[in-house]
Design an enzyme around this catalytic site. Structure first.
Site, mmCIF file in Angstrom:
data_model
loop_
_atom_site.group_PDB
_atom_site.id
_atom_site.type_symbol
_atom_site.label_atom_id
_atom_site.label_comp_id
_atom_site.label_asym_id
_atom_site.label_seq_id
_atom_site.Cartn_x
_atom_site.Cartn_y
_atom_site.Cartn_z
ATOM 1 N N HIS A 72 0.854 -1.184 0.000
ATOM 2 C CA HIS A 72 0.000 0.000 0.000
ATOM 3 C C HIS A 72 0.891 1.235 0.000
ATOM 4 O O HIS A 72 1.655 1.463 0.932
ATOM 5 C CB HIS A 72 -0.922 0.010 1.224
ATOM 6 C CG HIS A 72 -2.182 -0.748 1.015
ATOM 7 N ND1 HIS A 72 -3.337 -0.535 1.738
ATOM 8 C CD2 HIS A 72 -2.492 -1.730 0.125
ATOM 9 C CE1 HIS A 72 -4.286 -1.350 1.318
ATOM 10 N NE2 HIS A 72 -3.797 -2.084 0.350
ATOM 11 N N TYR A 200 -9.489 5.985 6.620
ATOM 12 C CA TYR A 200 -9.720 6.418 7.996
ATOM 13 C C TYR A 200 -10.719 7.568 7.936
ATOM 14 O O TYR A 200 -10.436 8.614 7.336
ATOM 15 C CB TYR A 200 -8.421 6.893 8.648
ATOM 16 C CG TYR A 200 -7.439 5.786 8.946
ATOM 17 C CD1 TYR A 200 -7.429 5.155 10.187
ATOM 18 C CD2 TYR A 200 -6.502 5.380 8.002
ATOM 19 C CE1 TYR A 200 -6.525 4.138 10.470
ATOM 20 C CE2 TYR A 200 -5.588 4.369 8.278
ATOM 21 C CZ TYR A 200 -5.607 3.755 9.510
ATOM 22 O OH TYR A 200 -4.706 2.757 9.796
ATOM 23 N N PRO A 292 -5.502 0.820 18.361
ATOM 24 C CA PRO A 292 -5.275 0.245 17.029
ATOM 25 C C PRO A 292 -5.182 1.270 15.904
ATOM 26 O O PRO A 292 -4.824 0.896 14.784
ATOM 27 C CB PRO A 292 -6.485 -0.679 16.839
ATOM 28 C CG PRO A 292 -7.540 -0.120 17.742
ATOM 29 C CD PRO A 292 -6.818 0.449 18.919
ATOM 30 N N LYS A 296 -0.157 -0.143 15.035
ATOM 31 C CA LYS A 296 1.200 -0.162 15.580
ATOM 32 C C LYS A 296 1.467 -1.281 16.579
ATOM 33 O O LYS A 296 2.615 -1.455 17.011
ATOM 34 C CB LYS A 296 1.504 1.185 16.246
ATOM 35 C CG LYS A 296 1.627 2.337 15.266
ATOM 36 C CD LYS A 296 2.696 2.053 14.246
ATOM 37 C CE LYS A 296 2.760 3.110 13.162
ATOM 38 N NZ LYS A 296 3.610 2.686 12.036
ATOM 39 N N TYR A 384 3.718 6.378 10.034
ATOM 40 C CA TYR A 384 2.849 5.275 9.615
ATOM 41 C C TYR A 384 3.658 4.138 9.006
ATOM 42 O O TYR A 384 3.411 2.956 9.323
ATOM 43 C CB TYR A 384 1.806 5.781 8.616
ATOM 44 C CG TYR A 384 0.605 4.864 8.492
ATOM 45 C CD1 TYR A 384 -0.587 5.143 9.148
ATOM 46 C CD2 TYR A 384 0.666 3.709 7.721
ATOM 47 C CE1 TYR A 384 -1.683 4.303 9.050
ATOM 48 C CE2 TYR A 384 -0.420 2.852 7.626
ATOM 49 C CZ TYR A 384 -1.595 3.158 8.282
ATOM 50 O OH TYR A 384 -2.672 2.293 8.190
#
Length: 389
Positions: A72, A200, A292, A296, A384
C-alpha cells in the site's frame, strides 16, 4: 530441561524471536498457554511496517509475505464526503504491506516446526524464578506434570495479562496508562474491499475504518460505546452505520455480506518501564499497548524483538553485553514515539463524548492542515510506515 533463552508466549513476537535466534544457533524453548488453534484464531492487525517485513526475511519466513502481501503506497483520510490521500511512497520512499497477523503467525509456526524448534502449547501456572540473578529459570505445568526449565535469559512475550510483567516487583517498575472512552466494533466479511487502500474516516457520528486482509476479505470498524456488546449489533445495523460514516461514493459502492467474525476492542495506551529486570526482558504487549489507530501493536512488538534479538546475538557471538544492557533504553525510546503517534491519530479521528465545540473545531482545523500541508503529511507518513530501529 535447559535452554539458552526461555520465551514465554507463542504469539508472533515470541515465535519471531525464536526463529531469529535459531538462525544464529541460539537455543530457545517457547511456552504458550493457549492451543495453536486459539493462537491462529486471533483476529488482529494486518498492516506491516517495512522493518517487520525485513525481520521476517532475515528469519527465513519472508517468501509468502513478499509474494502475497499487498503493498500500500498510501492511505485515505476522510471527513464527511471530503477525502484526501497521504502518499507514503512519494513522501518516504516506502510503502506498508497488508498481510494479516494470522498469516505472519502461520508462517512462523511452519518455520519453527521445520527447524525442529521446541514449542509447547497448553502450558499452565508459569512462574519465573531468579530473574534478578545469573541463573534464572521457569517452572510450569504441562499435562498435569510440574516442569522446570533452566536458562540464561527469559523473554516475556506473553501479552498484557501474562506473568512476565507481574514478575517485576511493583517497586521496580512504573506504569503509564490512558484509557479511551470508546471502543471499536470490528467486522470481518468475505467481501471485496470498498477501496484499494485503507480509509480512515472522521464523521459527525464517530470514527470508521475500512481495511482489508486480501482481495476478498475485508475488515471494517466503527467507533462504539464502551458498554456496547457485539450481539447488540446485527450485521445490517453495522453496515447501515458504516455507510453513514464514510464518504458517499464509497457508501454507495460498499459490498456487504454476513460477518464471519464480530468483536469489540477497547482502546488504551499503556507503557511499563523498564522493559528489563535482571535477565528478564519484556516484549510487545507485555510491556506496552497502543490503540489500534495506525496499526502499531504488532509492529512495535517487532521493534522490541529487533533490539532484543540483536542484543542476545551480540552477547552470545561476541561476548558483548551492551545490547542487552541498553535493550530497555533503546526499545522505550521508539515505543514512546509510537505511543505519541497512535495517541495523536486517535485524537484526530475520533469523536470524544466530552468533546467541546472548541475542541471539535480544533480537530477539524488539524484535519484541514494535514490535507493542505506537505510537511504535516510527511511527518504522518514517516510514522505510519515505521520509524527506523
Amino acid at each position: 530441561m535447559r535452554t539458552q533463552v526461555a520465551i514465554i508466549g507463542g504469539g508472533p513476537s515470541g515465535l519471531l524471536l525464536s526463529q531469529l535466534l535459531h538462525g544464529r544457533g541460539i537455543d530457545t524453548v517457547v511456552l504458550e498457554r493457549q492451543s495453536r488453534a486459539h493462537v491462529l484464531g486471533r483476529i488482529r492487525a494486518g498492516v506491516l511496517e517495512r522493518g517487520l517485513v525485513d525481520l521476517m526475511i532475515e528469519a527465513g519466513v519472508g517468501d509468502r509475505v513478499q509474494r502475497e502481501g499487498i503493498p500500500h503506497d498510501g492511505t485515505v483520510i476522510s471527513h464527511g464526503d471530503e477525502m484526501f490521500r497521504i502518499d507514503f511512497t512519494a513522501l518516504t520512499g516506502q510503502p506498508v504491506t497488508v498481510y494479516g497477523q494470522t498469516e505472519v503467525t502461520r508462517d512462523l509456526y511452519a518455520a519453527r516446526e521445520a527447524a525442529g524448534g521446541t514449542l509447547m502449547h497448553g502450558v499452565e501456572s508459569v512462574e519465573i524464578q531468579g530473574a534478578d540473578t545469573d541463573t534464572p529459570s521457569v517452572s510450569y505445568t504441562l499435562d498435569g506434570q510440574r516442569q522446570h526449565l533452566s536458562c540464561d535469559f527469559v523473554a516475556g512475550c506473553d501479552g498484557f495479562h501474562g506473568i512476565s510483567r507481574k514478575t517485576i516487583p511493583e517497586t521496580a517498575r512504573r506504569e503509564f496508562e490512558k484509557v479511551y472512552p470508546f471502543g471499536w466494533l470490528g467486522v470481518l466479511s468475505e467481501t471485496p474491499p470498498v477501496h484499494e487502500e485503507l480509509i480512515y474516516a472522521n464523521s459527525e457520528r464517530g470514527f470508521a475504518l475500512c481495511s482489508m486482509r486480501n482481495a476478498n476479505l475485508s475488515r471494517y470498524y466503527i467507533q462504539c460505546r464502551l458498554d456496547d456488546r457485539p450481539e447488540d449489533w446485527s450485521d445490517s445495523a453495522f453496515w447501515d452505520e458504516l455507510r453513514r460514516r464514510i464518504p458517499k461514493p464509497q457508501a454507495e459502492s460498499l459490498i456487504t455480506g454476513p460477518s464471519i467474525e464480530k468483536s469489540i476492542a477497547p482502546l488504551r495506551s499503556f507503557v511499563t518501564e523498564p522493559m528489563r529486570w535482571g535477565r528478564l526482558f519484556l516484549c510487545g504487549d507485555a510491556a506496552h499497548i497502543v490503540p489500534p489507530t495506525g496499526a502499531k501493536g504488532l509492529n512495535t512488538a517487532a521493534s522490541d524483538v529487533h533490539y532484543l534479538y540483536n542484543g542476545l546475538r551480540q552477547f552470545y557471538e561476541d561476548g558483548d553485553s551492551e545490547g542487552i544492557n541498553r535493550y530497555s533504553e533503546k526499545a522505550l525510546a521508539r515505543v514512546w514515539k509510537t505511543e505519541r503517534f497512535s495517541w495523536w491519530f486517535s485524537k484526530l479521528m475520533h469523536r470524544f463524548p466530552d468533546q467541546s465545540e472548541f475542541e471539535h473545531k480544533i480537530q477539524l482545523a488539524e484535519i484541514d492542515f494535514l490535507r493542505s500541508n506537505t510537511a504535516a503529511q510527511t511527518a504522518m507518513a514517516q510514522n505510519y510506515v515505521g520509524l527506523p530501529y
